[in-house]
Design an enzyme around this catalytic site. Structure first.
Site, short mmCIF file in Angstrom:
data_model
loop_
_atom_site.label_atom_id
_atom_site.label_comp_id
_atom_site.label_asym_id
_atom_site.label_seq_id
_atom_site.Cartn_x
_atom_site.Cartn_y
_atom_site.Cartn_z
N ARG A 66 0.83 -1.20 0.00
CA ARG A 66 0.00 0.00 0.00
C ARG A 66 0.86 1.25 0.00
O ARG A 66 1.99 1.24 0.45
CB ARG A 66 -0.87 -0.01 1.25
N CYS A 121 0.17 5.66 0.77
CA CYS A 121 -0.78 6.66 1.22
C CYS A 121 -0.10 8.01 1.09
O CYS A 121 1.00 8.22 1.62
CB CYS A 121 -1.18 6.40 2.67
#
Length: 125
Positions: free
Chosen positions: A102, A104
């Site tokens: 991931r 962000c």
């Protein structure tokens, strides 16, 4: 290549597909917190917005015959990095055992002035 489309997620608000399946890989477009029926934000609360983004992603992934367990990477775009903890709290409810790669990042602005947008890549098998 195959276009994936479901009524259980918001219709695209531009010239793009909800997702594209290419071989064994599913590329899901970024989802903002729109209710698929009303095409309006579910709330101004970042947790509720995050939950709706993930519901939308899940609906598209399931339309392709996959589950969240098939997700290998997510991208999260935040209007305010101070919301990171709140977003993680909701995100963790969807990805508790299975934790995809991931990133962000905080961005200057998101479509329709959303507080969060999330995209995903999933793989069959």
């Amino acid at each position: 290549m195959k276009v994936i489309n479901t009524e259980h997620a918001p219709a695209a608000i531009g010239p793009y597909s909800q997702a594209i399946e290419a071989g064994h890989t599913l590329y899901v477009s970024g989802q903002i917190p729109l209710d698929p029926v009303t095409m309006e934000f579910v709330s101004e609360d970042v947790k509720a917005q995050t939950d709706q983004c993930l519901k939308n992603l899940k609906a598209i992934i399931e339309e392709a015959g996959l589950t969240l367990e098939n997700v290998v990477k997510c991208g999260i775009f935040l209007k305010d990095m101070n919301d990171f903890g709140s977003v993680n709290e909701v995100y963790g409810q969807y990805f508790s055992q299975h934790k995809p790669a991931r990133f962000c990042v905080e961005v200057a602005k998101l479509p329709k002035d959303a507080k969060v947008e999330i995209d995903a890549i999933a793989v069959k098998g």
